[in-house]
Enzyme design. Structure first.
Site, PDB file in Angstrom:
ATOM      1  N   ASN A   1    -133.696 -24.464  46.433  1.00 35.43           N
ATOM      2  CA  ASN A   1    -135.124 -24.222  45.368  1.00 35.43           C
ATOM      3  C   ASN A   1    -136.282 -24.436  46.176  1.00 35.43           C
ATOM      4  O   ASN A   1    -137.177 -23.957  45.532  1.00 35.43           O
ATOM      5  CB  ASN A   1    -135.009 -25.633  44.496  1.00 35.43           C
ATOM      6  CG  ASN A   1    -133.852 -25.626  43.416  1.00 35.43           C
ATOM      7  OD1 ASN A   1    -133.615 -26.624  42.837  1.00 35.43           O
ATOM      8  ND2 ASN A   1    -133.632 -24.318  43.121  1.00 35.43           N
TER       9      ASN A   1
ATOM     10  N   ASP B   1    -129.740 -27.648  34.269  1.00 33.82           N
ATOM     11  CA  ASP B   1    -130.097 -26.171  34.322  1.00 33.82           C
ATOM     12  C   ASP B   1    -130.793 -25.875  32.958  1.00 33.82           C
ATOM     13  O   ASP B   1    -130.242 -26.116  31.965  1.00 33.82           O
ATOM     14  CB  ASP B   1    -128.811 -25.297  34.505  1.00 33.82           C
ATOM     15  CG  ASP B   1    -129.246 -23.941  35.034  1.00 33.82           C
ATOM     16  OD1 ASP B   1    -130.501 -23.787  35.507  1.00 33.82           O
ATOM     17  OD2 ASP B   1    -128.399 -22.890  34.765  1.00 33.82           O
TER      18      ASP B   1
END
Ligand code: FPP
Length: 253
Positions: free
Chosen positions: A64, A16
């Site tokens: 996503n 991340d």
């Protein structure tokens, strides 16, 4: 130096911070993903060098797909480029490349390079590199439950055969075993639908460093933290073991 014994066999990483890395430089989020790809390359090498048996990278979640189309396209392009440029090194270094998730949703440009590499590397046994792509932990659990429900409906399985172990066997992400250590970069302290079923007894490590800045030394720090922990798996702890004369083998890093 890192102690060679008590290495985590399976490490998972939630990569991340690509977007913030780019935004911090006044750059486009896609630039962060590009730099994130470079981090993937160096961390795969570092993991192989350490002798980890399995590395699972959360490269693209089922959620996503909701990102802007140009960002999704850029990620798919980077994935294809990674699979093309690393193919030789993966095959030459005994790495098995696998993928888990809803792979049917991936575009043809990715499948065209992913599928042959999965097949060509399937007999490699030194380290399994699993890319979690279009992956969701809840979705994986639901798929396993669905499979069992169908088997029960057909009379191939009894309801009492629906056990935690039977579920485990139906989780593609856990074919390499449960993750021993899960690392999340980027400063957030959450799991974001990664390897949910396998996380039961994983050690968690949160690094504040953004993924594009993540270095082999950060991986080593996570492993050292893992090695300093006592894992009890719900049982009582062992009395502190004396090292005696046992030789501690260390890996030069
Ligand atoms: C999270 O950062 C990262 C991703 C959603 C994608 C991860 C992809 C890569 C590291 C590159 C391509 C992958 C491979 C295997 C070559 P974010 O965008 O959510 O960052 P933010 O939290 O700062 O916005």
């Amino acid at each position: 130096m890192i102690e060679a014994r008590n290495l985590p066999a399976h490490v998972g990483i939630i990569m991340d911070g690509n977007g913030r890395w780019a935004q911090g430089r006044g750059d486009d989020r896609k630039a962060g993903h590009r730099e994130g790809s470079a981090a993937v390359r160096r961390i795969v090498r570092a993991a192989r060098r350490l002798g980890l048996r399995a590395l699972t990278l959360y490269a693209f979640s089922e959620q996503n797909w909701e990102r802007p189309e140009d960002e999704v396209d850029a990620l798919m392009g980077l994935l294809r480029e990674f699979l093309l440029t690393e193919r030789g090194e993966i095959l030459d270094n005994g790495i098995r490349l696998n993928a888990v998730g809803n792979l049917g949703r991936l575009p043809g440009i990715v499948r065209a390079v992913l599928d042959p590499l999965r097949k060509d590397s399937e007999s490699n046994g030194d380290m399994t590199l699993t890319l979690a792509l279009s992956y969701g932990g809840r979705e994986e659990i639901a798929a396993a439950a669905r499979e069992m429900a169908k088997a029960v409906a057909k009379g191939e399985m009894r309801p009492e055969d629906v056990t935690a172990d039977a579920m485990h066997k139906l989780m593609p992400s856990l074919a390499v075993g449960d993750p021993d250590l899960v690392i999340r970069t980027g400063g957030e302290r959450r799991i974001s639908n990664f390897l949910l079923y396998g996380l039961a007894y994983a050690e968690l490590y949160f690094a504040d460093v953004l993924w594009p800045d993540f270095q082999p030394a950060d991986l080593h720090a996570a492993i050292e933290s893992f090695q300093a922990r006592e894992r009890r798996f719900g049982k009582v702890g062992k009395p502190a073991a004396s090292n005696g004369d046992a030789q501690v083998i260390r890996i030069a890093i």
